[in-house]
Design an enzyme around this catalytic site. Structure first.
Site, PDB file in Angstrom:
ATOM      1  N   SER A 291       3.712  -2.736  10.205  1.00 28.73           N
ATOM      2  CA  SER A 291       5.177  -2.699  10.316  1.00 28.73           C
ATOM      3  C   SER A 291       5.843  -4.007   9.863  1.00 28.73           C
ATOM      4  O   SER A 291       6.801  -4.460  10.495  1.00 28.73           O
ATOM      5  CB  SER A 291       5.600  -2.308  11.724  1.00 28.73           C
ATOM      6  OG  SER A 291       5.074  -1.030  12.059  1.00 28.73           O
TER       7      SER A 291
ATOM      8  N   GLY B 108       2.842  -1.340   4.273  1.00 29.84           N
ATOM      9  CA  GLY B 108       2.846   0.083   3.970  1.00 29.84           C
ATOM     10  C   GLY B 108       4.255   0.576   3.711  1.00 29.84           C
ATOM     11  O   GLY B 108       4.805   0.415   2.619  1.00 29.84           O
ATOM     12  N   GLY B 109       4.870   1.143   4.744  1.00 32.43           N
ATOM     13  CA  GLY B 109       6.180   1.778   4.615  1.00 32.43           C
ATOM     14  C   GLY B 109       7.213   0.975   3.849  1.00 32.43           C
ATOM     15  O   GLY B 109       7.886   1.506   2.953  1.00 32.43           O
TER      16      GLY B 109
ATOM     17  N   GLY C  32       2.570   1.679  10.776  1.00 33.61           N
ATOM     18  CA  GLY C  32       3.471   2.813  10.636  1.00 33.61           C
ATOM     19  C   GLY C  32       4.179   3.198  11.918  1.00 33.61           C
ATOM     20  O   GLY C  32       4.766   4.272  12.007  1.00 33.61           O
TER      21      GLY C  32
ATOM     22  N   HIS D 181      -9.358   0.741   5.114  1.00 32.87           N
ATOM     23  CA  HIS D 181      -8.051   0.897   5.770  1.00 32.87           C
ATOM     24  C   HIS D 181      -8.226   1.785   7.011  1.00 32.87           C
ATOM     25  O   HIS D 181      -9.029   2.724   7.001  1.00 32.87           O
ATOM     26  CB  HIS D 181      -7.043   1.516   4.800  1.00 32.87           C
ATOM     27  CG  HIS D 181      -5.643   1.479   5.326  1.00 32.87           C
ATOM     28  ND1 HIS D 181      -5.173   2.401   6.245  1.00 32.87           N
ATOM     29  CD2 HIS D 181      -4.617   0.628   5.098  1.00 32.87           C
ATOM     30  CE1 HIS D 181      -3.923   2.112   6.545  1.00 32.87           C
ATOM     31  NE2 HIS D 181      -3.562   1.042   5.871  1.00 32.87           N
TER      32      HIS D 181
ATOM     33  N   GLU E 129      -5.130  -5.691  10.543  1.00 34.57           N
ATOM     34  CA  GLU E 129      -4.106  -4.673  10.777  1.00 34.57           C
ATOM     35  C   GLU E 129      -4.368  -3.984  12.120  1.00 34.57           C
ATOM     36  O   GLU E 129      -5.175  -3.050  12.186  1.00 34.57           O
ATOM     37  CB  GLU E 129      -4.150  -3.633   9.660  1.00 34.57           C
ATOM     38  CG  GLU E 129      -3.935  -4.208   8.278  1.00 34.57           C
ATOM     39  CD  GLU E 129      -3.416  -3.136   7.334  1.00 34.57           C
ATOM     40  OE1 GLU E 129      -2.270  -3.254   6.893  1.00 34.57           O
ATOM     41  OE2 GLU E 129      -4.145  -2.176   7.070  1.00 34.57           O
TER      42      GLU E 129
ATOM     43  N   ASN F  22       0.870  -1.179   0.000  1.00 36.36           N
ATOM     44  CA  ASN F  22       0.000   0.000   0.000  1.00 36.36           C
ATOM     45  C   ASN F  22       0.906   1.228   0.000  1.00 36.36           C
ATOM     46  O   ASN F  22       1.563   1.517   0.994  1.00 36.36           O
ATOM     47  CB  ASN F  22      -0.878  -0.045   1.265  1.00 36.36           C
ATOM     48  CG  ASN F  22      -1.669   1.229   1.473  1.00 36.36           C
ATOM     49  OD1 ASN F  22      -1.794   2.050   0.571  1.00 36.36           O
ATOM     50  ND2 ASN F  22      -2.201   1.398   2.673  1.00 36.36           N
ATOM     51  N   TRP F  23       0.922   1.936  -1.127  1.00 37.00           N
ATOM     52  CA  TRP F  23       1.830   3.084  -1.243  1.00 37.00           C
ATOM     53  C   TRP F  23       1.258   4.355  -0.623  1.00 37.00           C
ATOM     54  O   TRP F  23       1.906   5.396  -0.627  1.00 37.00           O
ATOM     55  CB  TRP F  23       2.206   3.320  -2.714  1.00 37.00           C
ATOM     56  CG  TRP F  23       3.025   2.205  -3.300  1.00 37.00           C
ATOM     57  CD1 TRP F  23       3.446   1.069  -2.667  1.00 37.00           C
ATOM     58  CD2 TRP F  23       3.521   2.108  -4.643  1.00 37.00           C
ATOM     59  NE1 TRP F  23       4.174   0.279  -3.528  1.00 37.00           N
ATOM     60  CE2 TRP F  23       4.238   0.898  -4.755  1.00 37.00           C
ATOM     61  CE3 TRP F  23       3.435   2.928  -5.772  1.00 37.00           C
ATOM     62  CZ2 TRP F  23       4.851   0.483  -5.932  1.00 37.00           C
ATOM     63  CZ3 TRP F  23       4.048   2.523  -6.958  1.00 37.00           C
ATOM     64  CH2 TRP F  23       4.750   1.311  -7.029  1.00 37.00           C
ATOM     65  N   LYS F  24       0.032   4.267  -0.154  1.00 38.07           N
ATOM     66  CA  LYS F  24      -0.612   5.415   0.516  1.00 38.07           C
ATOM     67  C   LYS F  24      -0.458   6.685  -0.328  1.00 38.07           C
ATOM     68  O   LYS F  24      -0.469   6.615  -1.543  1.00 38.07           O
ATOM     69  CB  LYS F  24      -0.032   5.602   1.925  1.00 38.07           C
ATOM     70  CG  LYS F  24      -0.001   4.307   2.727  1.00 38.07           C
ATOM     71  CD  LYS F  24       0.252   4.527   4.186  1.00 38.07           C
ATOM     72  CE  LYS F  24       0.400   3.195   4.885  1.00 38.07           C
ATOM     73  NZ  LYS F  24       0.278   3.277   6.320  1.00 38.07           N
TER      74      LYS F  24
ATOM     75  N   GLU G  41      -6.600   4.142   8.176  1.00 38.13           N
ATOM     76  CA  GLU G  41      -6.395   5.582   7.952  1.00 38.13           C
ATOM     77  C   GLU G  41      -7.647   6.213   7.351  1.00 38.13           C
ATOM     78  O   GLU G  41      -7.963   7.374   7.622  1.00 38.13           O
ATOM     79  CB  GLU G  41      -5.156   5.807   7.067  1.00 38.13           C
ATOM     80  CG  GLU G  41      -3.886   5.545   7.865  1.00 38.13           C
ATOM     81  CD  GLU G  41      -2.705   5.058   7.049  1.00 38.13           C
ATOM     82  OE1 GLU G  41      -2.733   5.162   5.811  1.00 38.13           O
ATOM     83  OE2 GLU G  41      -1.739   4.551   7.671  1.00 38.13           O
TER      84      GLU G  41
END
Ligand code: PEP
Length: 252
Positions: free
Chosen positions: A215, A236-237, A175, A97, A169, A11-13, A99
């Site tokens: 993470s 993600g990251g 993150g 998600h 998640e 997920n490149w957000k 976020e």
């Protein structure tokens, strides 16, 4: 892990312009573009979908949207529909998600409508669920996850649910660098599969892939994937860098 093929999704957000996304996609294609024993999916921002789809053509890497709106078209400024994602080359779409739940008012009810739209549009929904740190600390992890599943999936048939992927998640691990321990993750994955079995039967429960997100890095993916109910990861990251994401994809 029964016969479930692992899925590693990135997920490149809200990261990467078109040229930056193109660079990562090209490198990723050269690193894992022909991998067969793991499914790979990346979800770039909407503005980079076309570019990334063009680059990944001919590879096994699938593309996903990070969200969608439930109507197919209309006067909904700023929104993107399932047919638009499909037209841009997507096979998957991330829905609910944390976020989006936290910053954009996503609820289990809107998640439900979005899943319906995704299925209608021929996209595989990746339904994200998970508890906050306060919810975990007050012993509500299972009840929160159960409610997200019951309300998010209300009205869907076993056939529908079989087409979906679920991503567990824990919000406190997204993150933050804090990964759930393998036991903490496995315990909730097992619970989710149990809920699937109760609601949709044994064959659906066995078929549905449940990804872990929070993470995930090349260093911890191996131990997570060794758990019987963890079928992949939503990253993600660490998916923003092609080499680190490829290290996760090649966890074996
Ligand atoms: C995510 O965005 O779904 C996620 C799990 O992020 P991170 O890997 O950075 O924790």
């Amino acid at each position: 892990m029964a016969n479930r093929k692992p899925l590693i999704a990135g997920n490149w957000k809200m990261y990467k312009t078109g040229p930056q996304a193109a660079e990562v996609a090209s490198r990723l294609k050269s690193l894992v573009g022909d991998i067969m024993d793991v499914e790979v999916m990346v979800a770039p921002p909407f503005t980079a979908l076309g570019t990334v789809a063009g680059i990944l053509k001919g590879s096994v890497i699938r593309i996903g949207g990070q969200d969608l709106f439930w109507e197919a078209e209309g006067a909904y400024t700023g929104e993107i529909s399932a047919p638009m994602l499909k037209g841009a080359g997507c096979t998957h779409v991330i829905i609910g998600h944390s976020e989006r739940r936290q910053y954009f008012g996503e609820t289990n009810a809107t998640v439900n409508r979005k899943i319906r739209a995704a299925l209608l549009g021929g996209l595989i929904p990746v339904l994200c669920i998970g508890e906050s740190e306060a919810e975990r600390d007050s012993g509500q992890t299972f009840s929160v996850v159960q409610k997200q599943l019951e309300e998010g999936l209300e009205g869907f048939s076993s056939d529908d649910v079989q087409k979906m992927t679920i991503a567990y998640e824990p919000v406190w691990a997204i993150g933050t660098g804090k990964t759930a321990t393998t036991d903490q993750a496995q315990e909730v994955h097992e619970f989710i599969r149990g809920q699937m079995e109760t609601a949709y039967g044994n064959s659906v429960a066995k078929a549905v892939r449940i990804l872990y997100g929070g993470s995930v890095k090349p260093e911890n993916i191996g131990e997570l994937m060794a758990m019987p109910d963890i079928d992949g990861a939503l990253v993600g990251g660490a998916s923003l860098d092609a080499d680190s994401f490829a290290g996760i994809v090649r966890y074996r």
